[in-house]
Write a protein that holds these residues in place. Structure first.
Motif, mmCIF file in Angstrom:
data_model
loop_
_atom_site.group_PDB
_atom_site.id
_atom_site.type_symbol
_atom_site.label_atom_id
_atom_site.label_comp_id
_atom_site.label_asym_id
_atom_site.label_seq_id
_atom_site.Cartn_x
_atom_site.Cartn_y
_atom_site.Cartn_z
ATOM 1 N N LEU A 159 0.868 -1.177 0.000
ATOM 2 C CA LEU A 159 0.000 0.000 0.000
ATOM 3 C C LEU A 159 0.902 1.223 0.000
ATOM 4 O O LEU A 159 1.626 1.474 0.967
ATOM 5 C CB LEU A 159 -0.897 -0.010 1.242
ATOM 6 N N VAL A 160 0.889 1.938 -1.092
ATOM 7 C CA VAL A 160 1.758 3.107 -1.221
ATOM 8 C C VAL A 160 0.987 4.332 -0.779
ATOM 9 O O VAL A 160 -0.008 4.702 -1.401
ATOM 10 C CB VAL A 160 2.242 3.281 -2.669
ATOM 11 N N LEU A 218 3.426 -1.452 4.073
ATOM 12 C CA LEU A 218 3.217 -0.017 3.925
ATOM 13 C C LEU A 218 4.450 0.630 3.309
ATOM 14 O O LEU A 218 5.567 0.348 3.718
ATOM 15 C CB LEU A 218 2.979 0.580 5.309
ATOM 16 N N SER A 219 4.247 1.516 2.368
ATOM 17 C CA SER A 219 5.386 2.204 1.787
ATOM 18 C C SER A 219 5.057 3.670 1.576
ATOM 19 O O SER A 219 4.163 4.001 0.815
ATOM 20 C CB SER A 219 5.750 1.557 0.457
ATOM 21 N N PHE A 228 -1.308 -3.466 -10.260
ATOM 22 C CA PHE A 228 -1.640 -2.429 -9.292
ATOM 23 C C PHE A 228 -2.963 -1.762 -9.624
ATOM 24 O O PHE A 228 -3.458 -1.838 -10.742
ATOM 25 C CB PHE A 228 -0.536 -1.388 -9.210
ATOM 26 N N VAL A 229 -3.510 -1.155 -8.598
ATOM 27 C CA VAL A 229 -4.755 -0.411 -8.738
ATOM 28 C C VAL A 229 -4.522 0.954 -8.127
ATOM 29 O O VAL A 229 -3.913 1.059 -7.054
ATOM 30 C CB VAL A 229 -5.903 -1.125 -8.001
ATOM 31 N N GLY A 231 1.088 -7.375 -5.486
ATOM 32 C CA GLY A 231 0.399 -6.296 -6.161
ATOM 33 C C GLY A 231 0.435 -5.055 -5.296
ATOM 34 O O GLY A 231 0.838 -5.127 -4.133
ATOM 35 N N VAL A 232 0.015 -3.949 -5.863
ATOM 36 C CA VAL A 232 0.154 -2.676 -5.159
ATOM 37 C C VAL A 232 -1.121 -1.849 -5.272
ATOM 38 O O VAL A 232 -1.769 -1.846 -6.319
ATOM 39 C CB VAL A 232 1.338 -1.872 -5.750
#
Lengths: 372, 372
Positions: free
Chosen positions: B87-88, B120-121, B165-166, B142-143
């Motif tokens: 999760l960015v 977490l990023s 990713f979404v 995935g992200v």
DNA sequence: CCGGTTCGCCGAACCGGTTCGACTTCTCCG
DNA sequence: CGGAGAAGTCGAACCGGTTCGGCGAACCGG
């Protein structure tokens, strides 16, 4: 029982046509292109053994050209550590306070600086699978455990799994536990003394929700203890309010206080989320801050500055706490035998504009009489 | 060039005395104790091949007795997936809004339900190492990318790495991108129409900070677009306020508005954090909500309910968005060829108590004249 | 009684790294 | 010139799982 082994080589899979086609980007591919062995590439990257300058240069060129980065899972498996720490947060259903959020953000920040990743795990509630995965599947090297209760099952679970961890908050008495906490007792004590110095004789403590305190929530209990101690020391009249963590509860709570105890002229709070409601209730009762009513407490600095007038309060140093906790955790990961440390943080109380001398006796009683 | 192989067995390490003593708790140990092979244990656990009832029972007994859980890194390496999603989030320095926080919490919640972990990023700012690790070291399957800008370097980076990713939020025009977003344009348009229906002729938009909007922040731009469209359609006079994301800025901003444009009687907001300040500024100018001044906008439901009076607003459905995003992401992880989907969420506007018919012309001008 | 299937389990290869012992080569010194 | 030592590299074992091909035994129908 006899087996035919003569054909074993017939069935051996070819290395070049593995199960998954993949991107083919692994240390073996780098080694092949650089004309060296896999171990040499590994040593060139880690520097754990000497590699000649020429060879290293060749390897690095190939790596840069292909943008290679070693696979984290493989590395974790081989090294026996994941370079990841787990952050166990209260479940999302209980809305996080700003202080807690500051803390989460700071942990992520500090971890990033140490090249560590952070795995988030909500715990409590029904989804303890996430927590269980964390501790028993070797997903992380260590854990930061937020919001420790006076008695906490997760603590014994982590211990049983021999997982290094640091708590935020601390259970009753546990010398072996490693933790960082805010000295709620001391700070609230300090706040009340400050209010007493200003002449306030009737003070209230705005504590957290009844359920939270009943469930053994440390800050709630310690704030109460500090409050009672200071009230006794200074011979004040003290009143504790257990108030939900939201503006509406704060408004109702303070409205009720002003109605039933108009003599109270000062408040010490550990409930940030209720603050907007406190403000509304005081405004509706025409009590001016700080002329008619003083407020102090333990509050995230952003809230203290956002309040009007700005709050005289102990600013919780979330970033510092996160850094301390992380540093403690890293020590314990390196050497699990590191003696447990306890850091009780006692930030100074910042004087702003929400506290003033108590109104002369009688004036406080007169104002709200219009309401009754 | 010749090597001596006669002694190879002398140097072979014994399996039972590996490099690390470890807890000895691995699938091999389970197999040994249950008297079966490692593969049988694996199949008993995964169910991917049949195992006789008796054998399974024996294996499970050993597993339960020892509390065995398979090692996540080893499994990830073998399976080629980590059961973790990234999760960015925006960097912690830019304080997260409540909407974003709700979203983070919901993502963690939904992920836990799907037995996925969340890494977490923080990205942007200087610490992009964390983001880089995420995408290039196969740490996640995935992200979810929060707060996508109109032009976003991370999008192309993720694409190059072929990482599913979404996005939350969406860049200008990009059909291949998979995203979920709130229809700020439509919602603000809707709000303004509502205000116009109530007779307001002069309305303002309380947008986010100048820097944020200038940097290509989608919601800011789209809120503006929706606002302008509705203002034009209804022949109103519109005014846009770019306001910092905190209560103080909100107070200054609205105070200035009331001073310079006393004819404005209604506000549409996409800036939650400024709301407490809005309230203070209106109270100081003696403008009563909703009698003298109406407020509407896009606001996390908790804030809408906490406001006094409760806000007529579109409640951002953070939990639903998180669930949708996760579901989309899981689809794309399963099959990266899944066609990109775009979900523009348009929650209904909940009527509460902050909007009312516009005051009769002239009355609005008269009230603040005491100020000037 | 015999050939084919099905069932249940095993051994080995493999995922992609790290690490260790050993080998070759080169240098230095007596 | 020979032996010691250091530098640089390689091959293989290993981390702890998953998966695949194959084998023996039981079961089946003709």
């Amino acid at each position: 029982m006899m087996r035919l082994w003569s054909n074993r080589f017939v069935y051996r899979r070819m290395t070049t046509t593995g199960r998954r086609a993949g991107s083919g980007m692994n240390i073996g591919e780098i080694a092949r292109r650089a004309g060296v062995s896999r171990s040499t590439v590994s040593y060139a990257l880690s520097g754990k053994r000497q590699v000649s300058a020429g060879t290293r240069k060749r390897i690095m060129e190939v790596i840069d050209e292909l943008g290679y980065r070693p696979n984290a899972s493989a590395r974790a498996l081989a090294e026996g550590r994941t370079r990841t720490i787990g952050l166990v947060i209260p479940p999302a259903s209980n809305r996080l306070t700003h202080m807690q959020l500051d803390f989460v953000a700071s942990v992520v920040e500090v971890a990033a600086q140490a090249d560590l990743d952070v795995l988030l795990s909500p715990s409590g509630g029904d989804h303890d699978r996430s927590f269980e995965r964390l501790v028993s599947e070797s997903r992380v090297d260590g854990v930061i455990l937020m919001e420790i209760r006076i008695e906490d099952a997760r603590v014994s679970r982590l211990r049983k799994a021999r997982m290094p961890f640091v708590g935020i908050g601390h259970p009753s008495q546990d010398e072996q536990l490693c933790w960082v906490d805010v000295d709620y007792a001391g700070l609230i004590d300090h706040c009340v003394h400050h209010l007493a110095d200003l002449g306030h004789r009737h003070v209230a403590l705005l504590n957290r929700s009844p359920e939270l305190v009943a469930s053994g929530y440390g800050p709630g209990h310690r704030a109460r203890a500090g409050f009672m101690q200071a009230v006794e020391e200074r011979g004040l009249t003290g009143l504790e309010l257990l108030c939900g963590d939201d503006a509406r509860s704060g408004q109702e709570c303070i409205a009720e206080l002003l109605r039933s105890h108009p003599e109270v002229t000062a408040l010490a709070t550990v409930n940030e989320a209720a603050l907007p409601g406190v403000q509304r209730a005081l405004a509706e009762a025409d009590r001016h801050i700080p002329r008619d009513f003083s407020i102090s407490g333990v509050v995230a600095d952003q809230w203290a500055e956002d309040f009007r007038p700005a709050l005289t309060a102990a600013d919780v140093p979330a970033a510092t706490m996160a850094a301390q906790a992380m540093s403690l955790l890293i020590d314990r990961i390196k050497d699990p035998a590191t003696p447990a440390q306890h850091l009780l943080m006692s930030p100074p109380i910042t004087l702003r504009s929400s506290t003033a001398a108590a109104p002369p006796p009688g004036s406080a009683d007169a104002t709200p009489s219009a309401d009754g």
